[in-house]
Design a protein around this motif. Structure first.
Motif, PDB file in Angstrom:
ATOM      1  N   ILE A 101      -5.414   5.411   4.353  1.00 20.76           N
ATOM      2  CA  ILE A 101      -5.748   4.281   3.631  1.00 20.76           C
ATOM      3  C   ILE A 101      -5.823   3.111   4.761  1.00 20.76           C
ATOM      4  CG2 ILE A 101      -5.224   2.555   1.859  1.00 20.76           C
ATOM      5  CD1 ILE A 101      -4.426   4.876   0.339  1.00 20.76           C
ATOM      6  N   TRP A 126      -8.650   3.611   7.064  1.00 21.43           N
ATOM      7  CA  TRP A 126      -9.927   3.673   6.314  1.00 21.43           C
ATOM      8  C   TRP A 126     -10.060   2.093   6.100  1.00 21.43           C
ATOM      9  CZ3 TRP A 126     -12.133   1.282   1.906  1.00 21.43           C
ATOM     10  CH2 TRP A 126     -13.155   1.899   1.434  1.00 21.43           C
ATOM     11  N   ILE A 155       0.838  -1.291   0.009  1.00 22.20           N
ATOM     12  CA  ILE A 155       0.081   0.030   0.194  1.00 22.20           C
ATOM     13  C   ILE A 155       0.792   1.287  -0.198  1.00 22.20           C
ATOM     14  CG2 ILE A 155      -1.685   1.220   1.258  1.00 22.20           C
ATOM     15  CD1 ILE A 155      -2.934  -1.054   2.279  1.00 22.20           C
ATOM     16  N   THR A 173      -0.564   6.468   3.362  1.00 17.15           N
ATOM     17  CA  THR A 173      -0.806   5.344   3.573  1.00 17.15           C
ATOM     18  C   THR A 173      -1.433   5.008   4.953  1.00 17.15           C
ATOM     19  OG1 THR A 173       1.549   4.994   2.521  1.00 17.15           O
ATOM     20  CG2 THR A 173       1.043   3.436   4.164  1.00 17.15           C
ATOM     21  N   LEU A 208     -12.294   4.720  -1.685  1.00 18.13           N
ATOM     22  CA  LEU A 208     -11.044   4.660  -2.382  1.00 18.13           C
ATOM     23  C   LEU A 208     -11.176   4.766  -3.859  1.00 18.13           C
ATOM     24  CD1 LEU A 208      -9.121   2.520   0.170  1.00 18.13           C
ATOM     25  CD2 LEU A 208      -9.443   4.831   0.413  1.00 18.13           C
ATOM     26  N   TRP A 217       0.603   2.106  -4.089  1.00 17.73           N
ATOM     27  CA  TRP A 217      -0.824   2.748  -3.925  1.00 17.73           C
ATOM     28  C   TRP A 217      -0.439   4.341  -3.561  1.00 17.73           C
ATOM     29  CZ3 TRP A 217      -5.494   0.310  -1.447  1.00 17.73           C
ATOM     30  CH2 TRP A 217      -5.858  -0.680  -2.038  1.00 17.73           C
ATOM     31  N   CYS A 218       0.680   4.516  -2.683  1.00 21.31           N
ATOM     32  CA  CYS A 218       0.759   5.658  -2.092  1.00 21.31           C
ATOM     33  C   CYS A 218       2.209   6.490  -2.483  1.00 21.31           C
ATOM     34  CB  CYS A 218       0.707   5.618  -0.759  1.00 21.31           C
ATOM     35  SG  CYS A 218      -0.925   5.178   0.099  1.00 21.31           S
TER      36      CYS A 218
END
Length: 190
Positions: free
Chosen positions: A140, A143, A125, A137, A157, A129-130
């Motif tokens: 997320i 979340w 992640i 991070t 997201l 993703w980040c």
């Protein structure tokens, strides 16, 4: 065609119709449309097995069963925080939430292999993703923790990148192993 046949043709088939949701008001209307109990003959006889002797024929009064004995109406809802049946503001609700695939427990109770797998997921992640941004991070991860705990999320997201960048590896894991396919809606159509 007699009046009785006409009413049976209109009333009885609608009990099993699947084109719309069950409605107690529609059922009451259909029962009230029947002129006599013979109009409901197809739905009012069943047999019970007695402890001694042969089974016995029982007359079923559908009007009494739906309107007097079991007239409670529940509204279907899906809430992981509520029990199977609950009352809110005088209304009875039936919770159709199927349950999570996991049991909530402290992270310290998991084995070291699970800790390594979680570390791998968090690294993915953060790195993929980040783009290494720790603040994003952390957002997320919190979340996802809220989703896994059954909290209602007021945001979504939205992941956007080229094909093969690793967006779906985490969402597939959450769908298959954390929440279950019945609770996850995943689409590639924004």
């Amino acid at each position: 065609m007699t009046a009785q046949t006409s009413i049976q043709g209109q009333v009885i088939p609608k009990f099993g119709e699947q084109k719309k949701a069950f409605s107690i008001d529609e059922l009451k209307r259909l029962i009230n449309a029947a002129k006599n109990m013979r109009d409901l003959n197809q739905a009012k006889v069943f047999y019970t097995q007695s402890e001694q002797g042969p089974s016995q024929k029982v007359e079923f009064n559908i009007n009494k069963w739906f309107m007097i004995e079991y007239s409670t109406v529940c509204v279907a809802t899906c809430d992981p925080q509520k029990s199977r049946i609950f009352k809110l503001g005088g209304q009875l609700y039936l919770n159709i939430f199927p349950g999570f695939l996991h049991i909530l427990r402290p992270i310290s109770t998991f084995e070291s292999t699970t800790h390594l797998a979680v570390k791998f997921i968090f690294s993915h992640i953060q790195d993929i993703w980040c783009s290494g941004d720790w603040n994003l991070t952390e957002y997320i991860i919190k979340w996802l923790a809220g989703v896994a705990a059954g909290r209602k999320m007021y945001s979504i997201l939205y992941l956007k990148s080229g094909q093969g960048w690793g967006k779906s590896i985490i969402t597939d894991f959450i769908q298959r192993s954390v929440l279950g396919t019945q609770l996850v809606y995943k689409t590639s159509d924004p």
